[in-house]
Every structure is written in structure tokens, then in C-alpha cells.
Design a protein around this motif. Structure first.
Motif, PDB file in Angstrom:
ATOM      1  N   UNK A   1      -6.495  20.872 -11.817  1.00 12.53           N
ATOM      2  CA  UNK A   1      -5.264  20.294 -11.270  1.00 12.53           C
ATOM      3  C   UNK A   1      -4.986  18.911 -11.834  1.00 12.53           C
ATOM      4  N   UNK A   2      -6.037  18.126 -12.077  1.00 14.03           N
ATOM      5  CA  UNK A   2      -5.849  16.767 -12.566  1.00 14.03           C
ATOM      6  C   UNK A   2      -5.636  16.702 -14.071  1.00 14.03           C
ATOM      7  N   UNK A   3      -6.414  17.464 -14.833  1.00 15.88           N
ATOM      8  CA  UNK A   3      -6.455  17.264 -16.277  1.00 15.88           C
ATOM      9  C   UNK A   3      -5.855  18.392 -17.108  1.00 15.88           C
ATOM     10  N   UNK A   4      -5.813  19.593 -16.578  1.00 20.24           N
ATOM     11  CA  UNK A   4      -5.395  20.722 -17.401  1.00 20.24           C
ATOM     12  C   UNK A   4      -4.102  21.382 -16.953  1.00 20.24           C
TER      13      UNK A   4
ATOM     14  N   UNK B   1      -2.535  14.090 -11.326  1.00 27.53           N
ATOM     15  CA  UNK B   1      -3.428  13.160 -12.011  1.00 27.53           C
ATOM     16  C   UNK B   1      -3.427  11.800 -11.324  1.00 27.53           C
ATOM     17  N   UNK B   2      -2.227  11.279 -11.029  1.00 30.84           N
ATOM     18  CA  UNK B   2      -2.130   9.968 -10.382  1.00 30.84           C
ATOM     19  C   UNK B   2      -2.742   9.983  -8.983  1.00 30.84           C
ATOM     20  N   UNK B   3      -2.408  11.011  -8.212  1.00 30.42           N
ATOM     21  CA  UNK B   3      -2.961  11.113  -6.857  1.00 30.42           C
ATOM     22  C   UNK B   3      -4.475  11.274  -6.916  1.00 30.42           C
ATOM     23  N   UNK B   4      -4.954  12.083  -7.858  1.00 28.78           N
ATOM     24  CA  UNK B   4      -6.392  12.293  -8.008  1.00 28.78           C
ATOM     25  C   UNK B   4      -7.128  11.006  -8.334  1.00 28.78           C
ATOM     26  N   UNK B   5      -6.572  10.205  -9.250  1.00 24.33           N
ATOM     27  CA  UNK B   5      -7.214   8.933  -9.610  1.00 24.33           C
ATOM     28  C   UNK B   5      -7.285   8.009  -8.398  1.00 24.33           C
ATOM     29  N   UNK B   6      -6.169   7.913  -7.662  1.00 19.60           N
ATOM     30  CA  UNK B   6      -6.154   7.054  -6.476  1.00 19.60           C
ATOM     31  C   UNK B   6      -7.174   7.491  -5.439  1.00 19.60           C
TER      32      UNK B   6
ATOM     33  N   UNK C   1      11.609  15.765 -15.996  1.00 16.79           N
ATOM     34  CA  UNK C   1      10.362  16.192 -16.602  1.00 16.79           C
ATOM     35  C   UNK C   1       9.210  15.310 -16.149  1.00 16.79           C
ATOM     36  N   UNK C   2       8.017  15.573 -16.653  1.00 14.99           N
ATOM     37  CA  UNK C   2       6.847  14.838 -16.162  1.00 14.99           C
ATOM     38  C   UNK C   2       6.270  13.827 -17.145  1.00 14.99           C
ATOM     39  N   UNK C   3       6.914  13.628 -18.286  1.00 25.22           N
ATOM     40  CA  UNK C   3       6.365  12.697 -19.265  1.00 25.22           C
ATOM     41  C   UNK C   3       6.651  11.238 -18.932  1.00 25.22           C
ATOM     42  N   UNK C   4       7.551  11.001 -17.996  1.00 19.85           N
ATOM     43  CA  UNK C   4       7.891   9.625 -17.638  1.00 19.85           C
ATOM     44  C   UNK C   4       7.155   9.143 -16.390  1.00 19.85           C
ATOM     45  N   UNK C   5       6.503  10.031 -15.664  1.00 19.64           N
ATOM     46  CA  UNK C   5       5.951   9.689 -14.353  1.00 19.64           C
ATOM     47  C   UNK C   5       4.876   8.617 -14.431  1.00 19.64           C
ATOM     48  N   UNK C   6       3.882   8.809 -15.277  1.00 18.91           N
ATOM     49  CA  UNK C   6       2.791   7.841 -15.374  1.00 18.91           C
ATOM     50  C   UNK C   6       3.307   6.505 -15.905  1.00 18.91           C
TER      51      UNK C   6
END
Length: 291
Positions: free
Chosen positions: A11-14, A21-26, A107-112
Motif C-alpha cells: 500500500x505504501x510503496x507499490x 505513502x504520506x499517511x504511512x510515513x506519518x 492525479x497523484x503526482x502533485x500530492x507529495x
């Protein structure tokens, strides 16, 4: 247990989902600090955690410039730290709810990128206000002041979403349908009123992140994408244009950047419901290309 970690890893990396990814890191950072601190205190006595002492000293963002110079990494680390379970819970819920809407249209490329830019903007506004606004500088408020949390980063995404889709309606418990523009307006008013409260630094950082989110979308609607621009500095990439991908059966045509900008501008002015079916399909194709 191995299956659980495999699911988390996927869920985080693949999965390609940047919100995960952001929620997982936090969550991982929060658990790593607090679980370790609890275990330590069970053996050394409550209130004597070296882990908490060092994490607060080296990971939170100080407002005092001389200290910041020796803790120069904290404008980045503070946005992944949290002060308690409710703090991280509400931040991650807001990030998940608003992030999904944001990614649905862009899209999701701008989120991080927006998350980090919002956090840095919040840090900058916090530092400037605590050190140069008379109400704070006269009281030497910067000395000993720190901020922690993803709130500024989350506010950037929340306000960006509301700026892009002001008339997007969500349903709130006990309140009912509410347009994003009014929901965010209330949140910003609360943050502004909180500047004179005990969490003045945090509220100021929220407003800094919110301002960044607003400006980012306005610039995006004019055809200037800061996040893509920064990415292009590190990676040679042509601007978005009509591209044909051969899938073996059919070719997929992605829309031009100017067409996307026109649709985003129309959404900002008239809402999602004003889009024609063709415009919605165009935006959907662009979103797929971003992912």
C-alpha cells in the motif's frame, strides 16, 4: 504478521497511492517515537523519556534563528511529527478525505510535492511572524517556541482542493451538505482567531500552508505548475502534450496542457457540474496520465 507487513509495504510503496505513502510515513514516525518512549518509561519511570526529549529537541521546528541554524533539517522533519494521538488522527483524516478529491482531478503526482511545499510555507510564515511581527518579537516569543505536525502541509492540500473545486459538495455529520469553499472559509477563520491563543505558532503555520495551496492552484490554472517545474530541474521531461501510447489494440490520446488549464479554470469559476461530458472525459484522461 508477515502478511500484514506485506500489505503495508504494498500500500505504501507499490500501489502508487501517494496518500497511503504520506499517511504511512506519518504513522510509522509517530509509532516509532511514542512506542519506544512508552517502553523506555516502563523501565525508567514515567516522565523520564530520553526518546521524547531528543525527538522534541532535534525533530521539531524552532522559531529561534540561532537554534534553527544548528537544526537546519527541522523545517522538513517537523511536518512528519505529531504531539498526540488526536493530533495525528485528525490530520491524517483530513489528508485522506481531501487528498482523494485532489487526486481525482489532478492525479497523484502533485500530492507529495504540495504536501512538502505546504509544510515549508507554513514553516517560513511561522518563522517570519514569530521573529518580526511586533506582537511576538517584542515579547521574544521565538525563544523556546517550536511547532510540530502535518497541519500546514494538510492545509495546503485542503485549500488547494477548495480553490480548484469551490462548489464541490460534501456531507458533514449533523450539518449536511456543505460546499468546500464555505467549509474551508470557516476553518481559516478559526485558524486566524487562534493566532491570539496558546497555539499561535501552529495557527500561523496553518495559514502559511493554506496560502501556498491557494496560490499553487491559481498558478496552475494559468499554466504554471510549480511542482512539475521543480521536478523538471532534476529530470529532463517535455511538457504535457498529445501523446499516443500503443497498447497493442488501441492508442490512448492524452490532452494538451492548455486544454487542461482551460477546464481547471472553468471548474474554479463554475464548479464541476458545469463541465460537459467531453470535458470530464478529457480531465479523466489527463488524470490517468499523471498517475
Amino acid at each position: 504478521m508477515s502478511t500484514l507487513w506485506q500489505n503495508i509495504h504494498y500500500k505504501m510503496l507499490r500501489s502508487g497511492n501517494k496518500l497511503n505513502l504520506l499517511i504511512g510515513i506519518n504513522v510509522i514516525v509517530f509509532l516509532a517515537v511514542n512506542v519506544t518512549a512508552i517502553i523506555e518509561q516502563l523501565f525508567t519511570g514515567f516522565g523520564n523519556s530520553t526518546v521524547l526529549l531528543y525527538s522534541n529537541e532535534y525533530l521539531l521546528l524552532p522559531a529561534y534563528f540561532p537554534k534553527l541554524l544548528t537544526h537546519f533539517w527541522t523545517p522538513l522533519t517537523y511536518m512528519f511529527m505529531h504531539a498526540g494521538i488526536l493530533h495525528i488522527l485528525f490530520n491524517m483524516l483530513w489528508l485522506y478525505w481531501m487528498g482523494q478529491i485532489f487526486e481525482e482531478y489532478l492525479g497523484n503526482k502533485r500530492t507529495i510535492g504540495l504536501y512538502i511545499m505546504g509544510g515549508l510555507a507554513g514553516a517560513l510564515v511561522y518563522l517570519l511572524c514569530l521573529n518580526y511581527l511586533p506582537a511576538f518579537s517584542n515579547a521574544h516569543a521565538a525563544i523556546g517556541s517550536t511547532i510540530v505536525g502535518a497541519s500546514a502541509s494538510v492545509m495546503a492540500i485542503v485549500v488547494a482542493t477548495a480553490t480548484l473545486l469551490p462548489n464541490y459538495t460534501i456531507s458533514l455529520i449533523l450539518i449536511g451538505p456543505v460546499k468546500l469553499k464555505w467549509l474551508v472559509f470557516v476553518i481559516l477563520v478559526i485558524d486566524f482567531l487562534g493566532i491570539i491563543g496558546p497555539n499561535a505558532g501552529g495557527e500561523i503555520a496553518h495559514l502559511g500552508g493554506a496560502l501556498l495551496g491557494f496560490i499553487y492552484i491559481k498558478q496552475l490554472q494559468k499554466g504554471r505548475d510549480w511542482i512539475t517545474g521543480i521536478a523538471n530541474i532534476f529530470k529532463s521531461k517535455s511538457k504535457l502534450k498529445v501523446v499516443h501510447h500503443n497498447t497493442g489494440k488501441n492508442s490512448i490520446e492524452y490532452p494538451r496542457q492548455d486544454e487542461i488549464d482551460r477546464i481547471l479554470d472553468k471548474i474554479s469559476q463554475s464548479g464541476v457540474d458545469s463541465l460537459s461530458r467531453q470535458e470530464k472525459e478529457t480531465l479523466a484522461r489527463a488524470s490517468k496520465n499523471e498517475k
